[in-house]
Design a protein around this motif. Structure first.
Motif, mmCIF file in Angstrom:
data_model
loop_
_atom_site.group_PDB
_atom_site.id
_atom_site.type_symbol
_atom_site.label_atom_id
_atom_site.label_comp_id
_atom_site.label_asym_id
_atom_site.label_seq_id
_atom_site.Cartn_x
_atom_site.Cartn_y
_atom_site.Cartn_z
ATOM 1 N N ASN A 472 11.569 -12.291 6.547
ATOM 2 C CA ASN A 472 12.673 -12.564 7.472
ATOM 3 C C ASN A 472 12.141 -13.380 8.646
ATOM 4 O O ASN A 472 11.431 -12.854 9.507
ATOM 5 C CB ASN A 472 13.282 -11.261 7.990
ATOM 6 C CG ASN A 472 13.931 -10.456 6.873
ATOM 7 O OD1 ASN A 472 14.908 -10.893 6.276
ATOM 8 N ND2 ASN A 472 13.378 -9.291 6.580
ATOM 9 N N GLY A 473 12.436 -14.662 8.663
ATOM 10 C CA GLY A 473 11.965 -15.554 9.708
ATOM 11 C C GLY A 473 12.922 -15.617 10.882
ATOM 12 O O GLY A 473 14.095 -15.226 10.797
ATOM 13 N N SER A 474 12.442 -16.124 11.987
ATOM 14 C CA SER A 474 13.247 -16.206 13.214
ATOM 15 C C SER A 474 14.059 -17.484 13.299
ATOM 16 O O SER A 474 14.941 -17.609 14.157
ATOM 17 C CB SER A 474 12.331 -16.105 14.445
ATOM 18 O OG SER A 474 11.373 -17.149 14.436
ATOM 19 N N GLY A 475 13.789 -18.456 12.440
ATOM 20 C CA GLY A 475 14.504 -19.721 12.485
ATOM 21 C C GLY A 475 15.605 -19.786 11.444
ATOM 22 O O GLY A 475 15.802 -18.872 10.630
ATOM 23 N N VAL A 476 16.327 -20.899 11.465
ATOM 24 C CA VAL A 476 17.402 -21.121 10.505
ATOM 25 C C VAL A 476 16.803 -21.349 9.109
ATOM 26 O O VAL A 476 15.828 -22.080 8.951
ATOM 27 C CB VAL A 476 18.266 -22.336 10.931
ATOM 28 C CG1 VAL A 476 19.382 -22.584 9.912
ATOM 29 C CG2 VAL A 476 18.838 -22.101 12.317
ATOM 30 N N ASN A 477 17.389 -20.696 8.118
ATOM 31 C CA ASN A 477 16.944 -20.814 6.722
ATOM 32 C C ASN A 477 15.482 -20.393 6.531
ATOM 33 O O ASN A 477 14.812 -20.896 5.636
ATOM 34 C CB ASN A 477 17.138 -22.259 6.221
ATOM 35 C CG ASN A 477 18.593 -22.676 6.185
ATOM 36 O OD1 ASN A 477 19.473 -21.860 5.894
ATOM 37 N ND2 ASN A 477 18.851 -23.944 6.494
ATOM 38 N N ASP A 478 15.006 -19.487 7.402
ATOM 39 C CA ASP A 478 13.622 -19.023 7.279
ATOM 40 C C ASP A 478 13.485 -17.823 6.336
ATOM 41 O O ASP A 478 12.367 -17.453 5.978
ATOM 42 C CB ASP A 478 13.066 -18.628 8.652
ATOM 43 C CG ASP A 478 12.482 -19.828 9.388
ATOM 44 O OD1 ASP A 478 12.457 -20.916 8.789
ATOM 45 O OD2 ASP A 478 12.070 -19.668 10.543
ATOM 46 N N ASN A 479 14.575 -17.192 5.970
ATOM 47 C CA ASN A 479 14.495 -16.012 5.105
ATOM 48 C C ASN A 479 14.268 -16.435 3.651
ATOM 49 O O ASN A 479 14.901 -17.372 3.157
ATOM 50 C CB ASN A 479 15.775 -15.187 5.203
ATOM 51 C CG ASN A 479 16.013 -14.647 6.599
ATOM 52 O OD1 ASN A 479 15.116 -14.669 7.444
ATOM 53 N ND2 ASN A 479 17.223 -14.181 6.851
ATOM 54 N N TYR A 480 13.374 -15.737 2.981
ATOM 55 C CA TYR A 480 13.155 -16.011 1.556
ATOM 56 C C TYR A 480 12.497 -14.816 0.887
ATOM 57 O O TYR A 480 12.027 -13.888 1.558
ATOM 58 C CB TYR A 480 12.331 -17.280 1.362
ATOM 59 C CG TYR A 480 10.881 -17.190 1.795
ATOM 60 C CD1 TYR A 480 9.871 -16.875 0.884
ATOM 61 C CD2 TYR A 480 10.509 -17.451 3.118
ATOM 62 C CE1 TYR A 480 8.529 -16.807 1.280
ATOM 63 C CE2 TYR A 480 9.172 -17.386 3.512
ATOM 64 C CZ TYR A 480 8.192 -17.062 2.588
ATOM 65 O OH TYR A 480 6.878 -17.001 2.973
ATOM 66 N N GLN A 481 12.470 -14.834 -0.430
ATOM 67 C CA GLN A 481 11.820 -13.779 -1.211
ATOM 68 C C GLN A 481 10.778 -14.425 -2.137
ATOM 69 O O GLN A 481 10.944 -15.577 -2.562
ATOM 70 C CB GLN A 481 12.832 -13.003 -2.061
ATOM 71 C CG GLN A 481 13.812 -12.141 -1.264
ATOM 72 C CD GLN A 481 14.916 -12.958 -0.619
ATOM 73 O OE1 GLN A 481 15.456 -13.882 -1.244
ATOM 74 N NE2 GLN A 481 15.252 -12.650 0.643
ATOM 75 N N ALA A 482 9.741 -13.666 -2.412
ATOM 76 C CA ALA A 482 8.672 -14.156 -3.288
ATOM 77 C C ALA A 482 8.309 -13.068 -4.296
ATOM 78 O O ALA A 482 8.421 -11.860 -4.007
ATOM 79 C CB ALA A 482 7.437 -14.554 -2.481
ATOM 80 N N TRP A 483 7.858 -13.505 -5.465
ATOM 81 C CA TRP A 483 7.462 -12.592 -6.540
ATOM 82 C C TRP A 483 6.090 -12.992 -7.084
ATOM 83 O O TRP A 483 5.686 -14.141 -7.012
ATOM 84 C CB TRP A 483 8.478 -12.644 -7.690
ATOM 85 C CG TRP A 483 9.781 -11.980 -7.416
ATOM 86 C CD1 TRP A 483 10.892 -12.543 -6.851
ATOM 87 C CD2 TRP A 483 10.114 -10.618 -7.705
ATOM 88 N NE1 TRP A 483 11.899 -11.625 -6.761
ATOM 89 C CE2 TRP A 483 11.458 -10.430 -7.286
ATOM 90 C CE3 TRP A 483 9.425 -9.550 -8.268
ATOM 91 C CZ2 TRP A 483 12.110 -9.211 -7.419
ATOM 92 C CZ3 TRP A 483 10.071 -8.331 -8.417
ATOM 93 C CH2 TRP A 483 11.401 -8.165 -7.987
ATOM 94 N N SER A 484 5.442 -12.003 -7.672
ATOM 95 C CA SER A 484 4.186 -12.266 -8.395
ATOM 96 C C SER A 484 3.933 -11.098 -9.342
ATOM 97 O O SER A 484 4.302 -9.950 -9.041
ATOM 98 C CB SER A 484 3.012 -12.429 -7.438
ATOM 99 O OG SER A 484 1.821 -12.719 -8.148
ATOM 100 N N TYR A 485 3.294 -11.384 -10.460
ATOM 101 C CA TYR A 485 2.968 -10.319 -11.410
ATOM 102 C C TYR A 485 1.841 -10.801 -12.321
ATOM 103 O O TYR A 485 1.578 -12.006 -12.443
ATOM 104 C CB TYR A 485 4.190 -9.910 -12.242
ATOM 105 C CG TYR A 485 5.034 -11.051 -12.756
ATOM 106 C CD1 TYR A 485 4.706 -11.724 -13.932
ATOM 107 C CD2 TYR A 485 6.152 -11.471 -12.040
ATOM 108 C CE1 TYR A 485 5.488 -12.770 -14.397
ATOM 109 C CE2 TYR A 485 6.935 -12.524 -12.490
ATOM 110 C CZ TYR A 485 6.601 -13.166 -13.671
ATOM 111 O OH TYR A 485 7.358 -14.216 -14.120
#
Length: 570
Positions: A472-485
């Protein structure tokens, strides 16, 4: 006084012979049941005996065994070895037993006219036999029995002394020399509390495929670590580790010839190599010690979550991070352990004790700050970048291990998510793609992971992990999710004891649909390596890493990395 000493020396062969005989008999046929019984009789049980009671019990036992064979019956009066029903002239100890029985009369056997030479000897029976021989010696000294020692005995002793005089003199000289060398080592030793553990890694490596292969050359890289391990109590350890190296990961290129800012395919020995110019730095300063049942981890510099938390990836993970496990950072451990690092504290509390379903289970909690040494605004232990870890570890015997991990982190922006606590190259990207790593502005992250390992036999190990990261970022469009396995299969002792064949398949940390980034394909990672153990201190590991869709873009050509890694440990 001199006459008494002479008499003692004269009868010494009897004492020596008795001692050797009963000792040899005890070793000839060891019995676990008898040894356990002797241990129990000696008071090593769950209920402690009082000293007076134990001493009285010992005296009673010795007297009882000493008096055996002294009953007033014909069987107990053994004066010749031929009276033993279970002793034959062909027995290897026949002559020694004959001398003790017929010449000195201090070994009487059992009341049933048996000697029982093949059974295990208890400590009480040994004491009884020795006591009988000592009593006989006292009688000979007191009565000055001259016919017990012949001229032949004296001549034999003299010949033995003369025959082995050279060997005795040589042995005495060797002992003197050893004492002198030991004294010199003690006077000039490095430290009474510190040992040096070193590792040197040589890696010849190259990458092939498309623009990535064309724009990189074959390289010969190195990384060296010297770890001073100091213990003050025997249960603690202070790590002061020096590191230097010139290794760096290959730069990946897209089909347009542009560089891809990604850490895909980074190898373990390419992380922590300093400035890449073999400059020496302290890359780890940590102290570990117990408090009650808990294990405490303190990091002043270079702390990592994998130092104190179980990663559950046997044969792929290397505690020194780079010389003996898998080739790549992705196969070595779950990326969740590379979120943050630096200085801080951690605790590991075991659940249960050895054996049982909770044998190695534990609760782990840790806090590491990447800028803990900087007193500036927005930095320090609590206001700068940090990562707090909590983990539950469950083990079923020594075959199955499972861990559930949670990491909450804060990043001031401009750094990568999986940076192992460093904000400078070459560690700024340790694993994963640019889309999964880049935090444009300050933000927090919540990461969840599951790690498991299964060893169905000593020749097979299966391990794997899954991690999910919510940023969860503080800027616009900063939120994202990441995966790894990833999933790994290891065959230990393959071809030779100490060798390991490892196969791994997984996905580098990736993120989809991030504004300003191109590429929504899964960057798969395939790896195979074979660690060949040349000796206890040298191993050679050839291996291959195959990367698909570099930069999360299937339009980019696959990259294949070939490596020959040689590791020296000392």
């Amino acid at each position: 006084m001199s006459n008494l000493l002479w008499k003692s020396l004269v009868v010494s062969p009897a004492v020596l012979g008795a001692t050797l005989l009963v000792s040899t008999t005890a070793m000839a046929a060891p019995s676990p049941t008898t040894e356990a019984s002797a241990t129990k009789q000696a008071g090593v049980t769950g209920v402690a005996q009082q000293p007076d009671t134990l001493a009285q019990t010992t005296i009673d036992q010795v007297n009882r065994y000493s008096n055996e064979g002294k009953q007033n019956n014909s069987q107990s009066q053994v004066t010749s070895v031929s009276q033993f029903s279970d002793v034959q002239p062909t027995d290897w100890a026949f002559q020694a037993l004959q001398s003790l029985v017929e010449r000195y009369g201090c070994i009487a056997g059992y009341p049933d006219a048996t000697y029982r030479g093949n059974r295990a000897l208890t400590r009480y029976e040994f004491a009884a036999g020795l006591n009988a021989c000592l009593n006989r010696v006292n009688e000979l000294i007191a009565t000055a029995t001259a016919d017990m020692v012949t001229k032949q005995d004296l001549a034999t002793l003299q010949r033995l002394q003369e025959e082995f005089s050279a060997e005795l003199s040589t042995l005495r000289g060797r002992v003197d020399s050893l004492e002198a060398r030991t004294a010199e080592l003690e006077a000039n030793q490095f430290s009474t509390t510190t040992k040096l553990v070193g590792e040197a890694v040589f890696g010849v490596t190259d990458v092939f495929g498309g623009n990535t292969g064309d724009n990189n050359n074959t390289v010969f890289q190195d990384r060296v670590r010297l770890d001073l391990q100091t213990s003050f109590t025997g249960r603690d350890v202070l790590h002061t580790r020096l590191a230097a190296g010139n290794a760096a990961a290959f730069t990946k290129f897209d089909n347009a010839g542009n560089q891809i800012a990604t850490a895909e395919g980074t190898q373990t020995f390419q992380v922590g190599a300093g400035d890449g110019n073999n400059s020496v730095k302290i890359d780890r300063l940590t102290y570990e010690f117990p408090i009650g049942p808990a294990h405490v981890y303190l990091a002043a510099s270079g702390g990592r979550h994998s130092h104190y938390a179980a990663v559950n990836n046997p044969y792929f993970f290397d505690q020194t991070d780079g010389g003996n496990g898998a080739l790549s950072t992705l196969a070595s451990e779950s990326p969740i352990y590379r979120i943050g690092g630096g200085s801080g504290i951690a605790f590991n509390l075991p659940l249960g004790k050895g054996g049982g379903i909770l044998g190695n289970s534990s609760i782990t909690a840790g806090y590491l700050a990447s800028e803990g040494n900087n007193p500036g605004i927005g930095q320090g232990l609590t206001n700068g970048d940090y990562a707090a870890l909590g983990q539950l570890n469950f083990s079923v015997g020594d075959r199955v291990a499972l861990a559930a991990t949670y990491v909450h982190g804060y990043n001031g922006g401009g750094n990568s998510l999986f940076n192992s606590g460093s904000t400078s190259n070459p560690e700024i990207l340790a694993v994963g793609t640019q889309q999964a790593n880049t935090l444009i502005n300050a933000g927090s992250s919540d990461s969840y992971g599951v790690e498991a390992a299964f060893r169905p036999s000593d020749k097979l190990s299966v391990s794997g992990y899954v991690s999910y990261h919510d940023i969860n970022g503080s800027g616009v469009n900063d939120n994202y999710q990441a995966w790894s396995y990833g999933l790994g299969v290891a065959l230990p002792d393959f071809g030779k004891k100490g060798n390991v064949l490892g196969l791994f398949a997984g996905a580098e940390p990736y993120s989809f649909n991030r504004p300003g980034f191109v590429g929504n394909d899964i960057p798969y990672h395939f790896e195979g390596f074979y660690k060949y153990r040349v000796s206890d201190n040298i191993s050679v590991t050839p291996g291959v890493i195959w990367l698909t869709s570099p930069g999360q873009n299937s339009n980019n050509d696959d990259a294949i990395i070939g490596t020959l890694r040689t590791t020296f440990t000392f």
